[in-house]
Design an enzyme around this catalytic site. Structure first.
Site, PDB file in Angstrom:
ATOM      1  N   CYS A   1       0.858  -1.180   0.000  1.00  0.00           N
ATOM      2  CA  CYS A   1       0.000   0.000   0.000  1.00  0.00           C
ATOM      3  C   CYS A   1       0.891   1.226   0.000  1.00  0.00           C
ATOM      4  CB  CYS A   1      -0.923  -0.003   1.223  1.00  0.00           C
ATOM      5  SG  CYS A   1      -1.997   1.448   1.277  1.00  0.00           S
TER       6      CYS A   1
ATOM      7  N   HIS B   1      -2.362  -4.979 -10.557  1.00  0.00           N
ATOM      8  CA  HIS B   1      -3.111  -3.826 -11.049  1.00  0.00           C
ATOM      9  C   HIS B   1      -3.501  -4.029 -12.498  1.00  0.00           C
ATOM     10  CE1 HIS B   1      -2.506  -0.914  -7.730  1.00  0.00           C
ATOM     11  NE2 HIS B   1      -1.451  -1.661  -7.493  1.00  0.00           N
TER      12      HIS B   1
ATOM     13  N   GLU C   1     -10.287  -0.676  -5.581  1.00  0.00           N
ATOM     14  CA  GLU C   1      -9.326  -1.592  -4.964  1.00  0.00           C
ATOM     15  C   GLU C   1      -9.990  -2.917  -4.586  1.00  0.00           C
ATOM     16  OE1 GLU C   1      -6.718  -0.237  -1.935  1.00  0.00           O
ATOM     17  OE2 GLU C   1      -6.771   1.842  -2.611  1.00  0.00           O
TER      18      GLU C   1
ATOM     19  N   CYS D   1      -4.978   5.775  -4.233  1.00  0.00           N
ATOM     20  CA  CYS D   1      -4.301   4.473  -4.200  1.00  0.00           C
ATOM     21  C   CYS D   1      -2.868   4.711  -4.654  1.00  0.00           C
ATOM     22  CB  CYS D   1      -5.012   3.476  -5.110  1.00  0.00           C
ATOM     23  SG  CYS D   1      -4.189   1.857  -5.207  1.00  0.00           S
TER      24      CYS D   1
ATOM     25  N   GLY E   1      -1.653   2.193  -7.072  1.00  0.00           N
ATOM     26  CA  GLY E   1      -2.383   2.420  -8.310  1.00  0.00           C
ATOM     27  C   GLY E   1      -1.786   3.557  -9.117  1.00  0.00           C
TER      28      GLY E   1
END
Length: 282
Positions: free
Chosen positions: A75, A162, A211, A220, A223
């Site tokens: 994260c 992703h 997510e 994110c 992301g």
């Protein structure tokens, strides 16, 4: 059950932070979901535990759990909050560079200020088997069926999988249908974060992310890294990009394949609290 916690966020991507340096993390999946409840609990996108390192080359370990109680591998906004939390706890000074251990492996963070952190997010992984993504061969773009439509996606791992989709505009109603479907698509055996990216210039992207395990979020970090990596690999952006998310802006630097990717952005404290358990909370 009484549980002390810190509530933090990185440009709106919010976290419950637990100090597990002296006591082991012992929450059940159901308890994580109770704490994540934004009406009867505290509410968060991810819960993060700060623990002693497993890897002796790292200063601390941090665990990550999604709002549905499932574990996460990485994260980006969360690791910045870990660094800011360690600074407040007296374990990290401004200007320090330290190696932290995530569920996906070590990351290096540099504390630029009490609320500004830059993170070495590692080398983006495009090999399908390592994302993981089901494909016969590695490619810059893949055709994938989502809800009866064919989308062109980029697939990359930044510690978690992703799917990146370039769109002309982020307000299209179809995105809100496609996001959840792409997150749970069968070609991503471990699920994926679905990122929809609008290219505003060679140094400017706009992004929305659905997510896995948490749904639509204000930001994110991985992301943003994934979107930049996919677009940079295609030659459509420069080596430094501002990524604009609903909660704020991150700066991503990547020289290209073979190099590590760096993410820079803020981390903020919201409040400190004590979780009293499901019954007491209701």
């Amino acid at each position: 059950m009484k549980l002390r916690f810190s509530k933090m966020h990185g440009i709106g991507n919010d976290f419950v932070m637990l100090d597990c340096r002296q006591q082991p993390f012992a929450l059940r999946e159901s308890q994580i979901r109770d704490i994540a409840d934004r009406h009867a609990g505290v509410g968060f996108d991810q819960l993060i535990s700060i623990e002693p390192p497993r890897d002796p080359s790292c200063a601390f370990y941090y665990g990550i759990w999604n709002a549905d109680g499932t574990p996460s591998g990485q994260c980006g906004n969360g690791v910045r909050c870990v660094a800011a939390w360690l600074h407040r706890a007296g374990a990290l000074a401004i200007g320090d560079t330290v190696r932290l251990e995530s569920p996906s492996g070590p990351v290096t963070v540099r504390l630029l200020g009490p609320a500004e952190v830059t993170v070495d997010m590692g080398v983006p992984v495009f090999e399908p088997a390592r994302v993981p993504f089901l494909a016969e061969a590695e490619a810059a773009s893949y055709a994938i069926e989502v809800g009866g439509e064919t989308l062109q996606i980029g697939a990359v791992s930044m510690g978690n999988p992703h799917a990146v989709v370039v769109v002309p505009e982020l307000g299209a109603p179809s995105l809100f249908r496609q996001g959840p479907l792409l997150t749970t698509h069968a070609r991503f055996p471990a699920g994926a974060n679905a990122g929809f990216v609008q290219v505003l210039g060679r140094d400017h992207l706009r992004l929305r992310v659905h997510e896995r395990g948490s749904g639509w979020t204000l930001a994110c970090g991985t992301g943003a890294c994934a979107a930049m990596a996919v677009m940079r690999r295609r030659g459509e952006v420069d080596d430094r990009v501002r990524v604009e998310l609903p909660g704020g802006v991150l700066v991503i630097d990547w020289a290209g394949p073979g190099h590590t990717l760096w993410m820079t952005g803020p981390a903020a404290f919201a409040f400190e609290g004590e979780w009293l358990g499901k019954t007491a909370a209701r």
